[in-house]
Design a protein around this motif. Structure first.
Motif, PDB file in Angstrom:
ATOM      1  N   ALA A  22       0.823  -1.219   0.000  1.00 33.94           N
ATOM      2  CA  ALA A  22       0.000   0.000   0.000  1.00 33.94           C
ATOM      3  C   ALA A  22       0.852   1.262   0.000  1.00 33.94           C
ATOM      4  CB  ALA A  22      -0.907  -0.001   1.228  1.00 33.94           C
ATOM      5  N   GLY A  23       2.146   1.110   0.309  1.00 32.21           N
ATOM      6  CA  GLY A  23       3.031   2.271   0.269  1.00 32.21           C
ATOM      7  C   GLY A  23       3.766   2.567   1.551  1.00 32.21           C
ATOM      8  N   ALA A  24       3.508   1.800   2.620  1.00 34.97           N
ATOM      9  CA  ALA A  24       4.206   2.028   3.885  1.00 34.97           C
ATOM     10  C   ALA A  24       5.686   1.692   3.733  1.00 34.97           C
ATOM     11  CB  ALA A  24       3.595   1.180   4.995  1.00 34.97           C
ATOM     12  N   GLY A  25       6.551   2.513   4.348  1.00 32.85           N
ATOM     13  CA  GLY A  25       7.986   2.276   4.272  1.00 32.85           C
ATOM     14  C   GLY A  25       8.508   1.378   5.368  1.00 32.85           C
ATOM     15  N   SER A  26       7.770   1.282   6.481  1.00 30.31           N
ATOM     16  CA  SER A  26       8.130   0.419   7.604  1.00 30.31           C
ATOM     17  C   SER A  26       6.849  -0.169   8.183  1.00 30.31           C
ATOM     18  CB  SER A  26       8.855   1.193   8.704  1.00 30.31           C
ATOM     19  OG  SER A  26      10.070   1.729   8.253  1.00 30.31           O
ATOM     20  N   VAL A  27       6.942  -1.420   8.648  1.00 26.02           N
ATOM     21  CA  VAL A  27       5.810  -2.091   9.289  1.00 26.02           C
ATOM     22  C   VAL A  27       6.346  -2.887  10.468  1.00 26.02           C
ATOM     23  CG1 VAL A  27       3.838  -3.650   9.009  1.00 26.02           C
ATOM     24  CG2 VAL A  27       4.671  -2.341   7.033  1.00 26.02           C
ATOM     25  N   VAL A  28       5.703  -2.749  11.623  1.00 34.25           N
ATOM     26  CA  VAL A  28       6.033  -3.571  12.784  1.00 34.25           C
ATOM     27  C   VAL A  28       4.747  -4.248  13.242  1.00 34.25           C
ATOM     28  CG1 VAL A  28       6.875  -3.627  15.150  1.00 34.25           C
ATOM     29  CG2 VAL A  28       7.935  -2.078  13.492  1.00 34.25           C
ATOM     30  N   VAL A  29       4.737  -5.584  13.180  1.00 33.36           N
ATOM     31  CA  VAL A  29       3.542  -6.350  13.522  1.00 33.36           C
ATOM     32  C   VAL A  29       3.691  -6.917  14.926  1.00 33.36           C
ATOM     33  CG1 VAL A  29       1.984  -8.205  12.837  1.00 33.36           C
ATOM     34  CG2 VAL A  29       3.298  -6.980  11.094  1.00 33.36           C
ATOM     35  N   LYS A  30       2.827  -6.490  15.839  1.00 36.04           N
ATOM     36  CA  LYS A  30       2.766  -7.066  17.181  1.00 36.04           C
ATOM     37  C   LYS A  30       1.904  -8.321  17.127  1.00 36.04           C
ATOM     38  CE  LYS A  30       1.260  -3.131  17.528  1.00 36.04           C
ATOM     39  NZ  LYS A  30       0.366  -1.992  17.863  1.00 36.04           N
ATOM     40  N   ASN A  31       2.217  -9.296  17.976  1.00 42.13           N
ATOM     41  CA  ASN A  31       1.523 -10.586  17.870  1.00 42.13           C
ATOM     42  C   ASN A  31       1.340 -11.221  19.241  1.00 42.13           C
ATOM     43  OD1 ASN A  31       0.272 -12.791  16.780  1.00 42.13           O
ATOM     44  ND2 ASN A  31       2.127 -13.707  15.897  1.00 42.13           N
ATOM     45  N   GLY A  32       0.798 -10.462  20.175  1.00 38.33           N
ATOM     46  CA  GLY A  32       0.534 -10.998  21.501  1.00 38.33           C
ATOM     47  C   GLY A  32       1.816 -11.466  22.174  1.00 38.33           C
ATOM     48  N   MET A  43       7.451 -10.401  17.618  1.00 40.54           N
ATOM     49  CA  MET A  43       7.045  -9.334  16.711  1.00 40.54           C
ATOM     50  C   MET A  43       7.863  -9.427  15.435  1.00 40.54           C
ATOM     51  SD  MET A  43       7.225  -6.257  19.488  1.00 40.54           S
ATOM     52  CE  MET A  43       8.879  -6.767  19.959  1.00 40.54           C
ATOM     53  N   LEU A  44       7.296  -8.955  14.350  1.00 38.38           N
ATOM     54  CA  LEU A  44       8.004  -8.928  13.071  1.00 38.38           C
ATOM     55  C   LEU A  44       8.100  -7.489  12.593  1.00 38.38           C
ATOM     56  CD1 LEU A  44       9.283 -10.755  10.856  1.00 38.38           C
ATOM     57  CD2 LEU A  44       7.075 -10.615   9.658  1.00 38.38           C
ATOM     58  N   GLY A  45       9.322  -7.034  12.325  1.00 38.33           N
ATOM     59  CA  GLY A  45       9.534  -5.679  11.850  1.00 38.33           C
ATOM     60  C   GLY A  45      10.212  -5.658  10.499  1.00 38.33           C
ATOM     61  N   TRP A  46       9.832  -4.688   9.689  1.00 39.35           N
ATOM     62  CA  TRP A  46      10.407  -4.514   8.345  1.00 39.35           C
ATOM     63  C   TRP A  46      10.497  -3.026   8.064  1.00 39.35           C
ATOM     64  CZ3 TRP A  46       7.871  -2.076   4.246  1.00 39.35           C
ATOM     65  CH2 TRP A  46       8.522  -2.142   2.999  1.00 39.35           C
ATOM     66  N   ASP A  47      11.633  -2.584   7.547  1.00 37.85           N
ATOM     67  CA  ASP A  47      11.772  -1.163   7.225  1.00 37.85           C
ATOM     68  C   ASP A  47      12.289  -0.921   5.820  1.00 37.85           C
ATOM     69  OD1 ASP A  47      14.445  -1.771   7.382  1.00 37.85           O
ATOM     70  OD2 ASP A  47      14.916  -0.323   8.952  1.00 37.85           O
ATOM     71  N   GLY A  48      12.000  -1.830   4.928  1.00 38.86           N
ATOM     72  CA  GLY A  48      12.400  -1.677   3.535  1.00 38.86           C
ATOM     73  C   GLY A  48      13.744  -2.296   3.225  1.00 38.86           C
TER      74      GLY A  48
END
Length: 297
Positions: A217-227, A231-236
């Motif tokens: 969608a265009g986000a440059g970074s995503v951090v997914v919390k999972n209880g 966690m999974l983080g991505w910054d390009g």
């Protein structure tokens, strides 16, 4: 100029149960909570401000005074005659929380009714943070105006972050919610989703699918919390998996994600790497869920 983080959305009167049917009054709300925790994480050469609409009444005055007393600037609060602030009550059972809301006359629902004011306020920030609740309380046309303003200020060099914070009861239906989440990601540099909400709303198979969707969608970074899961983080340029901090006893999960967002922003805005910022934010979130209420000192 002093760099400024502006969190935008709705702050409400909070009634938190303290036992035997007794409740303590406070002031909280997802993006205000994030502002409060960011204020703790950021050095003094950063300003933190809250942008919203409040009423012209005693409880609105008390809310603004509370914010200022906590070091969160109030210059971006717009007063609206005939309106007040919303209220919510927290009930907890086994550490999990549920909410009852009263926000029919909440001034924050008019947040995007004056887009010129909003654009001028948000354009003063080095970074702007908003959430899915910020979007959900707005009427559809106001929601579109709000995202247009974010697109404009981002185009002027203001960083933008988005905590998805999906609350289905606030939305018209799942299709509208999905469209809004993806549109918001498209105007954001950073997206902070929670996997359980993404799985329920989008049917994501795992955190990697959530990252990929918001990146598309265009986000440059995503951090997914999972209880309790990592966690999974991505910054390009980097993908990292970070375990959460173990908690001896979960008391109240209120503001777990909000505190994570505030601490994460505080770290990233002052130069921390992705893994370091995630670890710092996870430590703050672990402390928060071990105590009652949204704002844990």
């Amino acid at each position: 100029m002093v760099p400024k983080l502006i969190c935008v959305g709705e702050c409400m009167v909070e009634l938190a149960e303290v036992g035997d049917g007794t409740y303590r009054r406070g002031f909280a709300g997802d993006t205000f909570n994030a502002a409060w925790y960011a204020r703790q994480a950021l050095p003094g050469d950063w300003a933190v401000e809250y942008a919203s609409c409040i009423g012209v009444d005693a409880v609105s005055d008390q809310m603004a005074a509370f914010m200022a007393g906590e070091g969160v600037g109030t210059d971006a609060l717009r007063r609206v005659e005939g309106r007040t602030v919303g209220l919510y009550m927290i009930s907890t059972e086994g550490g999990e929380r549920s909410f009852a809301y009263w926000r029919g006359q909440a001034a924050a629902k008019l947040l995007a009714d004056d887009p010129d004011w909003l654009r001028g306020v948000l354009g003063q920030g080095a970074h702007v943070h908003f959430s899915g609740i910020t979007l959900a309380i707005l009427a559809p046309d106001a929601r579109a105006r709000f995202l247009d303003v974010l697109r404009d200020v981002r185009g002027q060099g203001v960083g933008v972050s988005f905590d998805t914070n999906v609350r289905p009861r606030l939305w018209e239906d799942a299709e509208v919610t999905r469209a809004a989440m993806m549109a918001a990601a498209g105007v954001s540099d950073l997206v902070l989703p929670s996997f359980d909400e993404e799985e329920a709303l989008f049917g994501d198979a795992d955190s990697a699918a959530t990252v990929a969707r918001y990146a598309s969608a265009g986000a440059g970074s995503v951090v997914v919390k999972n209880g309790a899961a990592p966690m999974l983080g991505w910054d390009g340029g980097e993908t990292v998996e970070v375990p959460v901090v173990p908690v001896a006893r979960v008391v109240d999960t209120t503001a777990a994600g909000d505190s994570f967002a505030g601490a994460f922003l505080g770290a990233r805005l002052t130069g921390a790497g992705l893994r370091d910022a995630m670890e710092r934010a996870a430590a703050v979130s672990a402390r928060v869920i071990g105590a009652p209420g949204a704002l844990v000192r």
